[in-house]
Design a protein around this motif. Structure first.
Motif, PDB file in Angstrom:
ATOM      1  N   GLU A 153       0.839  -1.200   0.000  1.00 39.42           N
ATOM      2  CA  GLU A 153       0.000   0.000   0.000  1.00 39.42           C
ATOM      3  C   GLU A 153       0.877   1.254   0.000  1.00 39.42           C
ATOM      4  OE1 GLU A 153      -2.109   0.655   3.682  1.00 39.42           O
ATOM      5  OE2 GLU A 153      -3.761   1.653   2.675  1.00 39.42           O
ATOM      6  N   LEU A 154       0.595   2.170  -0.919  1.00 37.41           N
ATOM      7  CA  LEU A 154       1.258   3.476  -0.909  1.00 37.41           C
ATOM      8  C   LEU A 154       0.280   4.475  -0.310  1.00 37.41           C
ATOM      9  CD1 LEU A 154       2.948   3.571  -4.419  1.00 37.41           C
ATOM     10  CD2 LEU A 154       4.117   3.574  -2.223  1.00 37.41           C
ATOM     11  N   GLN A 155       0.598   4.954   0.893  1.00 32.67           N
ATOM     12  CA  GLN A 155      -0.312   5.865   1.574  1.00 32.67           C
ATOM     13  C   GLN A 155      -0.080   7.299   1.135  1.00 32.67           C
ATOM     14  OE1 GLN A 155      -0.510   5.561   5.817  1.00 32.67           O
ATOM     15  NE2 GLN A 155       0.081   3.414   5.827  1.00 32.67           N
ATOM     16  N   GLY A 156      -1.086   8.126   1.355  1.00 34.46           N
ATOM     17  CA  GLY A 156      -0.937   9.557   1.109  1.00 34.46           C
ATOM     18  C   GLY A 156      -0.109  10.196   2.207  1.00 34.46           C
ATOM     19  N   LEU A 180      -6.396 -12.088   1.182  1.00 36.89           N
ATOM     20  CA  LEU A 180      -5.778 -10.791   0.909  1.00 36.89           C
ATOM     21  C   LEU A 180      -5.065 -10.276   2.156  1.00 36.89           C
ATOM     22  CD1 LEU A 180      -8.760  -9.099  -0.958  1.00 36.89           C
ATOM     23  CD2 LEU A 180      -6.870 -10.385  -1.940  1.00 36.89           C
ATOM     24  N   LYS A 181      -3.787  -9.916   1.975  1.00 36.99           N
ATOM     25  CA  LYS A 181      -3.011  -9.473   3.124  1.00 36.99           C
ATOM     26  C   LYS A 181      -2.149  -8.275   2.740  1.00 36.99           C
ATOM     27  CE  LYS A 181       0.381 -11.815   5.069  1.00 36.99           C
ATOM     28  NZ  LYS A 181       1.117 -13.019   5.288  1.00 36.99           N
ATOM     29  N   ILE A 182      -2.221  -7.185   3.519  1.00 30.37           N
ATOM     30  CA  ILE A 182      -1.323  -6.039   3.269  1.00 30.37           C
ATOM     31  C   ILE A 182       0.009  -6.350   3.940  1.00 30.37           C
ATOM     32  CG2 ILE A 182      -0.943  -3.583   3.672  1.00 30.37           C
ATOM     33  CD1 ILE A 182      -3.942  -3.181   3.623  1.00 30.37           C
ATOM     34  N   ILE A 183       1.066  -6.513   3.119  1.00 29.79           N
ATOM     35  CA  ILE A 183       2.352  -6.881   3.715  1.00 29.79           C
ATOM     36  C   ILE A 183       3.246  -5.674   3.966  1.00 29.79           C
ATOM     37  CG2 ILE A 183       2.457  -9.289   2.981  1.00 29.79           C
ATOM     38  CD1 ILE A 183       4.118  -8.333   0.566  1.00 29.79           C
ATOM     39  N   ARG A 184       3.077  -4.624   3.181  1.00 33.26           N
ATOM     40  CA  ARG A 184       3.859  -3.411   3.446  1.00 33.26           C
ATOM     41  C   ARG A 184       3.012  -2.182   3.174  1.00 33.26           C
ATOM     42  NH1 ARG A 184       9.561  -3.370   4.226  1.00 33.26           N
ATOM     43  NH2 ARG A 184      10.156  -5.532   4.541  1.00 33.26           N
ATOM     44  N   SER A 185       3.186  -1.162   4.016  1.00 34.69           N
ATOM     45  CA  SER A 185       2.405   0.061   3.855  1.00 34.69           C
ATOM     46  C   SER A 185       3.282   1.223   4.265  1.00 34.69           C
ATOM     47  CB  SER A 185       1.170  -0.031   4.749  1.00 34.69           C
ATOM     48  OG  SER A 185       0.380   1.112   4.571  1.00 34.69           O
ATOM     49  N   ILE A 212       5.010  -9.846  -4.320  1.00 26.37           N
ATOM     50  CA  ILE A 212       3.918  -8.863  -4.325  1.00 26.37           C
ATOM     51  C   ILE A 212       2.927  -9.212  -5.430  1.00 26.37           C
ATOM     52  CG2 ILE A 212       3.311  -6.424  -4.554  1.00 26.37           C
ATOM     53  CD1 ILE A 212       6.217  -5.779  -3.783  1.00 26.37           C
ATOM     54  N   CYS A 213       1.638  -9.213  -5.091  1.00 24.05           N
ATOM     55  CA  CYS A 213       0.650  -9.548  -6.120  1.00 24.05           C
ATOM     56  C   CYS A 213      -0.184  -8.342  -6.498  1.00 24.05           C
ATOM     57  CB  CYS A 213      -0.186 -10.722  -5.629  1.00 24.05           C
ATOM     58  SG  CYS A 213      -1.940 -10.534  -5.716  1.00 24.05           S
ATOM     59  N   ALA A 214      -0.300  -7.335  -5.600  1.00 26.03           N
ATOM     60  CA  ALA A 214      -1.116  -6.175  -5.945  1.00 26.03           C
ATOM     61  C   ALA A 214      -0.618  -4.928  -5.232  1.00 26.03           C
ATOM     62  CB  ALA A 214      -2.577  -6.419  -5.583  1.00 26.03           C
TER      63      ALA A 214
END
Lengths: 318, 347
Positions: A153-156, A180-185, A212-214
């Motif tokens: 995830e690329l946060q604002g 579905l799992k967020i691995i890095r943010s 990374i898949c998404a």
């Protein structure tokens, strides 16, 4: 006596004409042009006013609240029929909104809301940031269809309300889907260059990107930067790594058209359209609009004609 | 020559040590940190990223070191980056070649530097105020050039400068290394460096000694503008677009920080460009630790601040002096065997 009757008759004849949209004068106090989206909002508002035959008085506040207050006061002095306000900050509007209310000029808020009593403005037209994140998350849930997927995830900008709400909405949508799992943010500050830099480090940290898949980016600009990083790492964006982001800027539609991105959710620059609709309905038969008008958060994918959208949007000032 | 190499090494020892420690931190949070692969025609690895992503700060701090050595400061470099990127992008969008775009952007950068230099050297305005003018106005100028949009381009020559490679090495790395070495050579193999230091230590006396301080000051700001323009072109080329709002935003502060971490005094005088460049790499390595650690972004600035405070405290004259005293007084009184015996007797 005859004169008086004539006067009354002429006033009565003029009154409906004045309230008809055709002769309406509306003041618009815009924040400035700090982003491409803001510039597009200004362009679209002017177009909407022109199409409806509304005489729009435009004031650019260059990011300063005192300029906006000055603009509103001058609109009141000019006796406009309504005021559109895109407030730069949330607080400090009570006094000037009170003045508008005393002058019986309805105020409609665009894109952002204010911390003021609700009777001081007619309605607020904004998008629902949480809902936008929700739509993005739901798209990924449907696209993956139960297959396991590691998301980055690329946060604002840290602490900004779009970053907080778009993160929240996405998390809500994927909650309960254990595949579905967020691995890095990490934050990419809403910019292309930071989006690229942070994506580079994600790719290195996750086995050259094989893990990374998404990618979910809080805005399209960061996604566009990340697409370049993915290409430079020798992977295919859109295929090896699915990409979903929010805003629907022209370059993102171009990327989707080229198969380098998968989906974007529109933050429509047309906040003025619904505001004018509400205003016209109110002036016509007194329909009081709800205090909050939510704009549509439309999902665009490869199924849409992205080249056409790109051509349509690229001259709006994004 | 060997003598100068040795003294340069001695001068940069603290920076090299700090860099080693920060790189070790990187290794601890991400064990694969030092692995470099060659794939898809380019070197690929975290270490390469540090060198590549450090390029804008490194380029800025070359000019900034010289400016600070004259007891000045250049706050406008971030805005000059935005202007240069906008100029380069608009030139290629208008159909000019990448060479014209590069030369045009660098010329505009030099012009910005000239403006700062004239304000400081001729009109005698304090540097922090003089360069503040362009820092504030520059982004507006860049916005005017791009007409408020992110001006994207597809010119392969220009993109090569930011995102391309030469024999597998990302171009920005080669650019900042080459410029750093060239400027160091020019100021150190001639008397120029000494003259710049003289202005920083005491401008009045140096002028009485026959140094044309006015011309030299203008030149120093001009070089800073040139470096900033080069950095701006690289940043724009990297994302294939000129982002007038965000290109180089707050980077002037990183550049000043790099100069300070490099052990250069903000009061002017002696300077080392190599130490400043190491400072830029230290900052980029700190950024890398933050990105690789996987911590939530809320901690980014806190971590960065903690590491940088630690670096500055270790380098501060008071701490250095205290360490020296401890070392000097500890040696004769406590022989190395004593602690061992003490330890045995207590057990």
């Amino acid at each position: 006596m005859k004169l008086k009757a004539l006067l009354i008759a002429s006033v009565m004849a003029l009154a409906p004409a004045a309230s008809m949209a055709g002769n309406m004068t509306v003041g618009f106090s815009q924040i400035g042009s700090e982003s491409g989206w803001r510039a597009a909002e200004t362009t679209v508002t002017k177009q909407e006013a022109e199409n409806r035959g509304i005489n729009l008085k435009f004031a650019d506040a260059q990011q300063k609240q005192e300029n906006q207050i000055k603009a509103i006061r001058s609109f009141i002095a000019q006796g406009v029929d309504a005021i559109l306000l895109a407030p730069v900050v949330a607080t400090g509007w009570d006094e000037v909104l009170e003045e508008a209310k005393d002058a019986e000029i309805p105020v409609l808020l665009l894109d952002r809301t204010v911390d003021a009593p609700k009777d001081l403005y007619m309605t607020a037209v904004t998008s629902d940031l949480v809902h936008e994140g929700n739509v993005a998350g739901q798209w990924l849930v449907d696209a993956m269809n139960g297959k396991p997927c590691n998301i980055v995830e690329l946060q604002g900008t840290t602490g900004s309300s779009p970053a907080i709400d778009r993160k929240k909405g996405f998390a809500e949508a994927i909650a309960g889907h254990d595949n579905l799992k967020i691995i890095r943010s990490q934050t990419g500050d809403f910019t292309r260059s930071q989006g690229k830099v942070v994506m580079e480090s994600f790719l290195k940290a996750e086995d050259g990107g094989k893990n990374i898949c998404a990618l979910y980016a809080h805005n399209d600009d960061m996604a566009v930067g990340a697409i370049q990083a993915i290409k430079e790492a020798g992977l295919k964006p859109g295929e090896d790594i699915k990409i979903v982001a929010i805003d629907s800027v022209p370059d993102m539609h171009l990327a989707i058209a080229h198969g380098e991105a998968n989906a974007t959710i529109e933050l429509t620059p047309n906040m003025a359209g619904p505001a004018f609709d509400a205003l016209e309905a109110y002036l016509k038969d007194g329909t009081v609009p709800p205090k909050w008008i939510q704009t549509e958060s439309r999902l665009y994918t490869a199924k849409d004609d992205n080249m056409a959208i790109y051509e349509k949007k690229k001259n709006l000032g994004y | 020559m060997r003598q100068t190499l040795r003294s340069a090494f001695k001068r940069t020892t603290p920076q090299l040590l700090i860099l080693a420690v920060v790189l070790l931190l990187n290794f601890l949070v991400f064990p694969d940190f030092f692995s470099i692969k060659f794939q898809h025609g380019r070197l690929f690895g975290n270490l390469i990223d540090v060198l590549n992503r450090g390029a804008p700060t490194a380029l800025l701090c070359i000019g900034m070191t010289l400016v600070i050595a004259t007891r000045g400061i250049d706050l406008s470099v971030g805005a000059v980056m935005a202007i240069a990127g906008a100029v380069a992008a608009s030139l290629v969008v208008d159909g000019h070649g990448w060479g014209t775009a590069l030369i045009g952007a660098l010329a505009v950068g030099c012009l910005c530097g000239l403006w700062n230099g004239v304000l400081v050297a001729v009109l005698r305005i304090q540097p922090i105020v003089a360069t503040l003018v362009l820092m504030v106005a520059g982004r507006g100028i860049a916005q005017l050039i791009t007409e408020g949009t992110i001006l994207t381009f597809v010119n392969p020559g220009l993109i090569q400068l930011g995102a391309g490679t030469v024999v597998g090495i990302p171009t920005p790395i080669l650019i900042w290394l080459a410029l750093g070495l060239a400027v160091t050579a020019v100021v150190r193999r001639t008397a120029l460096g000494m003259l710049i230091e003289a202005i920083g230590i005491n401008e009045g006396s140096s002028r009485l000694a026959g140094i044309n301080s006015r011309v030299l000051l203008v030149c120093v700001y001009l070089i800073s503008g040139f470096c900033a323009a080069l950095a701006g072109v690289i940043v724009a080329a990297d994302i294939k677009g000129a982002d007038a709002n965000n290109a180089g935003l707050w980077l002037e502060l990183d550049a000043i920080l790099a100069v300070v971490i490099g052990g250069n005094s903000l009061l002017g005088g002696r300077f080392s460009i190599i130490a400043s460049l190491l400072g830029a790499l230290i900052i980029q390595s700190v950024n890398s630790v933050i990105l690789l650690s996987g911590m939530p972004p809320e901690f980014n600035l806190v971590i960065k601040a903690l590491i940088i405070i630690a670096i500055l405290v270790i380098q501060s004259p008071t701490v250095k002096h205290a360490l020296y005293i401890i070392r000097a007084s500890a040696q004769p009184i406590v022989p190395p065997e004593t602690p061992k015996e003490l330890k045995e007797s207590t057990q």
